[in-house]
Design a protein around this motif. Structure first.
Motif, PDB file in Angstrom:
ATOM      1  N   SER A  97       0.854  -1.191   0.000  1.00 56.14           N
ATOM      2  CA  SER A  97       0.000   0.000   0.000  1.00 56.14           C
ATOM      3  C   SER A  97       0.887   1.237   0.000  1.00 56.14           C
ATOM      4  O   SER A  97       1.891   1.282   0.709  1.00 56.14           O
ATOM      5  N   CYS A  98       0.520   2.253  -0.803  1.00 58.04           N
ATOM      6  CA  CYS A  98       1.294   3.493  -0.790  1.00 58.04           C
ATOM      7  C   CYS A  98       0.412   4.658  -1.227  1.00 58.04           C
ATOM      8  O   CYS A  98      -0.599   4.471  -1.908  1.00 58.04           O
ATOM      9  N   PRO A  99       0.791   5.897  -0.843  1.00 61.62           N
ATOM     10  CA  PRO A  99       0.029   7.076  -1.267  1.00 61.62           C
ATOM     11  C   PRO A  99       0.068   7.242  -2.782  1.00 61.62           C
ATOM     12  O   PRO A  99       1.039   6.861  -3.439  1.00 61.62           O
ATOM     13  N   MET A 100      -0.984   7.847  -3.330  1.00 61.67           N
ATOM     14  CA  MET A 100      -1.150   7.927  -4.772  1.00 61.67           C
ATOM     15  C   MET A 100      -0.004   8.666  -5.468  1.00 61.67           C
ATOM     16  O   MET A 100       0.626   8.139  -6.389  1.00 61.67           O
ATOM     17  N   SER A 101       0.280   9.904  -5.052  1.00 60.07           N
ATOM     18  CA  SER A 101       1.289  10.703  -5.757  1.00 60.07           C
ATOM     19  C   SER A 101       2.674  10.090  -5.643  1.00 60.07           C
ATOM     20  O   SER A 101       3.393   9.954  -6.636  1.00 60.07           O
ATOM     21  N   PHE A 102       3.066   9.709  -4.429  1.00 53.97           N
ATOM     22  CA  PHE A 102       4.388   9.115  -4.254  1.00 53.97           C
ATOM     23  C   PHE A 102       4.491   7.804  -5.030  1.00 53.97           C
ATOM     24  O   PHE A 102       5.520   7.525  -5.655  1.00 53.97           O
ATOM     25  N   LEU A 107       7.430   5.206  -6.791  1.00 51.33           N
ATOM     26  CA  LEU A 107       7.450   3.774  -6.506  1.00 51.33           C
ATOM     27  C   LEU A 107       7.162   2.940  -7.753  1.00 51.33           C
ATOM     28  O   LEU A 107       7.909   2.010  -8.072  1.00 51.33           O
ATOM     29  N   ALA A 108       6.090   3.296  -8.469  1.00 51.75           N
ATOM     30  CA  ALA A 108       5.710   2.517  -9.658  1.00 51.75           C
ATOM     31  C   ALA A 108       6.834   2.423 -10.689  1.00 51.75           C
ATOM     32  O   ALA A 108       7.044   1.345 -11.276  1.00 51.75           O
ATOM     33  N   VAL A 126      -1.166  -1.291  -4.407  1.00 53.99           N
ATOM     34  CA  VAL A 126      -2.416  -0.555  -4.235  1.00 53.99           C
ATOM     35  C   VAL A 126      -2.071   0.889  -3.878  1.00 53.99           C
ATOM     36  O   VAL A 126      -1.518   1.150  -2.808  1.00 53.99           O
ATOM     37  N   MET A 127      -2.385   1.820  -4.787  1.00 50.28           N
ATOM     38  CA  MET A 127      -2.096   3.236  -4.556  1.00 50.28           C
ATOM     39  C   MET A 127      -3.376   3.941  -4.131  1.00 50.28           C
ATOM     40  O   MET A 127      -4.351   3.963  -4.875  1.00 50.28           O
ATOM     41  N   ASP A 128      -3.371   4.501  -2.924  1.00 49.27           N
ATOM     42  CA  ASP A 128      -4.569   5.131  -2.368  1.00 49.27           C
ATOM     43  C   ASP A 128      -4.130   6.078  -1.262  1.00 49.27           C
ATOM     44  O   ASP A 128      -3.268   5.738  -0.450  1.00 49.27           O
ATOM     45  N   GLY A 136      -5.736  -5.970   8.472  1.00 42.34           N
ATOM     46  CA  GLY A 136      -7.090  -6.333   8.060  1.00 42.34           C
ATOM     47  C   GLY A 136      -7.240  -6.515   6.565  1.00 42.34           C
ATOM     48  O   GLY A 136      -8.037  -7.325   6.105  1.00 42.34           O
ATOM     49  N   GLN A 137      -6.467  -5.748   5.773  1.00 48.19           N
ATOM     50  CA  GLN A 137      -6.562  -5.838   4.319  1.00 48.19           C
ATOM     51  C   GLN A 137      -5.462  -6.696   3.705  1.00 48.19           C
ATOM     52  O   GLN A 137      -5.329  -6.753   2.490  1.00 48.19           O
ATOM     53  N   GLY A 138      -4.702  -7.344   4.563  1.00 48.14           N
ATOM     54  CA  GLY A 138      -3.738  -8.321   4.069  1.00 48.14           C
ATOM     55  C   GLY A 138      -2.507  -7.755   3.409  1.00 48.14           C
ATOM     56  O   GLY A 138      -1.895  -8.425   2.561  1.00 48.14           O
ATOM     57  N   PHE A 139      -2.095  -6.541   3.786  1.00 52.70           N
ATOM     58  CA  PHE A 139      -0.888  -5.962   3.193  1.00 52.70           C
ATOM     59  C   PHE A 139       0.353  -6.511   3.889  1.00 52.70           C
ATOM     60  O   PHE A 139       0.384  -6.674   5.111  1.00 52.70           O
ATOM     61  N   ASP A 140       1.380  -6.768   3.106  1.00 46.77           N
ATOM     62  CA  ASP A 140       2.673  -7.150   3.665  1.00 46.77           C
ATOM     63  C   ASP A 140       3.465  -5.923   4.087  1.00 46.77           C
ATOM     64  O   ASP A 140       4.304  -5.997   4.989  1.00 46.77           O
ATOM     65  N   LEU A 141       3.168  -4.800   3.421  1.00 43.14           N
ATOM     66  CA  LEU A 141       3.985  -3.610   3.603  1.00 43.14           C
ATOM     67  C   LEU A 141       3.194  -2.384   3.184  1.00 43.14           C
ATOM     68  O   LEU A 141       2.404  -2.445   2.237  1.00 43.14           O
ATOM     69  N   ALA A 142       3.385  -1.267   3.893  1.00 48.01           N
ATOM     70  CA  ALA A 142       2.780   0.003   3.485  1.00 48.01           C
ATOM     71  C   ALA A 142       3.855   1.082   3.496  1.00 48.01           C
ATOM     72  O   ALA A 142       4.759   1.073   4.327  1.00 48.01           O
ATOM     73  N   ILE A 143       3.765   2.005   2.548  1.00 53.06           N
ATOM     74  CA  ILE A 143       4.627   3.180   2.512  1.00 53.06           C
ATOM     75  C   ILE A 143       3.789   4.342   3.026  1.00 53.06           C
ATOM     76  O   ILE A 143       2.732   4.640   2.468  1.00 53.06           O
ATOM     77  N   ARG A 144       4.237   4.974   4.106  1.00 50.26           N
ATOM     78  CA  ARG A 144       3.460   6.050   4.720  1.00 50.26           C
ATOM     79  C   ARG A 144       4.359   7.221   5.083  1.00 50.26           C
ATOM     80  O   ARG A 144       5.521   7.034   5.436  1.00 50.26           O
ATOM     81  N   GLY A 145       3.780   8.418   4.991  1.00 55.84           N
ATOM     82  CA  GLY A 145       4.524   9.613   5.344  1.00 55.84           C
ATOM     83  C   GLY A 145       3.887  10.339   6.503  1.00 55.84           C
ATOM     84  O   GLY A 145       2.709  10.150   6.804  1.00 55.84           O
TER      85      GLY A 145
END
Length: 302
Positions: A97-102, A107-108, A126-128, A136-145
């Motif tokens: 999971s990662c923020p849309m703009s970043f 990342l993409a 998943v960019m959102d 809960g959503q089964g992510f292995d990793l999230a990129i957060r700021g």
């Protein structure tokens, strides 16, 4: 009967909050999941879940069972991860999971290079801009700021997040370059909707803090949309350097008041706490750090 498998399915259902979301995480049908949970209840001789059309909730017996089931489920994952550490090549599905703009800008573009290096890994990106429920959503990793809430998640810093004040040369030619911070009050200052201080900008220099009230005729909830408005000469705006940096380097934007520092935060990799970090997660984080840099990320070189 596969009791251990049924326990893992139950844990996934409870963590996901629904049969449908659990089905999506596990890649099996909703009806198959419902059947497996019913089989587990029949084997135990107790009802574990209250089922309604709108939500699921644990029964009293279910709450007691779930506490122990989580431990068993985690132990099972740790056992798998421990064996995976011995495998030579990282493999498996990696959900990020990662923020849309970043994600779109930084990342993409790196994903193809990563997958060429690790061809046995499959990525679900998943960019959102909404904060995802990692477990809960089964992510292995999230990129957060930004500032992260306290949790049982593991955090690793990836890079600093700086902001810069900028304008287009066209705007500056028409309205002049502000010579001092106070002059910003007479300029059209554009704002990011979700900023806590969208009507006041903070500047720091040599330990001193200065706050300037600003106003303008445009605010928007997308940093990339804000960037386009600034490039087209609408006004002066504050942007994260991971968005503004490449445009400053190309000459589309002019950085202002660089002798001052605006409030900075950090970009983090966040993942569930586990005894054995899956190799697919570790190599991905290491790869991203290697590609963007930690102290001075590539977008800050302009």
């Amino acid at each position: 009967m596969d009791s251990q498998g049924d326990i893992s399915i139950l844990v996934t259902v409870v963590e996901s909050g629904s049969f449908s979301k659990a089905a999506e995480r596990l890649g099996i049908s909703k009806s198959a999941i419902s059947k497996r949970v019913s089989q587990l209840e029949a084997q135990l001789g107790v009802k574990l879940l209250h089922r309604t059309t709108r939500k699921l909730s644990l029964t009293e017996a279910g709450e007691h069972f779930f506490k122990h089931a989580q431990i068993a489920h985690q132990a099972s994952k740790d056992a798998i991860d421990a064996v995976a550490q011995l495998q030579g090549e990282p493999q498996g599905r990696l959900k990020i999971s990662c923020p849309m703009s970043f994600g779109r800008l930084h990342l993409a573009p790196l994903i193809p290079k990563f997958l060429k290096k690790y061809p046995k890994i499959t990525i679900d990106l998943v960019m959102d801009d909404k904060i995802s429920d990692i477990i809960g959503q089964g992510f292995d990793l999230a990129i957060r700021g930004g500032v992260l809430p306290d949790s049982n998640l593991v955090v690793r810093k990836l890079a600093p997040l700086r902001s810069v004040l900028c304008a287009s040369q066209t705007y500056l030619n028409q309205h002049g370059v502000p010579a001092e911070l106070e002059a910003l009050s007479s300029h059209n200052c554009l704002a990011f909707t979700y900023s806590n201080d969208k009507r006041e900008w903070t500047f720091m220099k040599e330990g001193e803090v200065q706050r300037i009230s600003i106003s303008g005729n445009y605010q928007v909830n997308s940093s990339e949309a804000l960037k386009e408005a600034i490039i087209q000469g609408l006004g002066i705006g504050r942007l994260p350097t991971f968005i503004a940096g490449p445009e400053i380097k190309k000459g589309n934007l002019v950085a202002l008041f660089e002798e001052y520092e605006m409030p900075r935060q950090s970009m983090y990799a966040v993942y569930p706490e586990r005894h054995y970090l899956p190799k697919k997660v570790r190599v991905f984080i290491d790869f991203i750090v290697e590609q963007i840099g930690t102290d001075i990320p590539y977008w800050d070189v302009y």
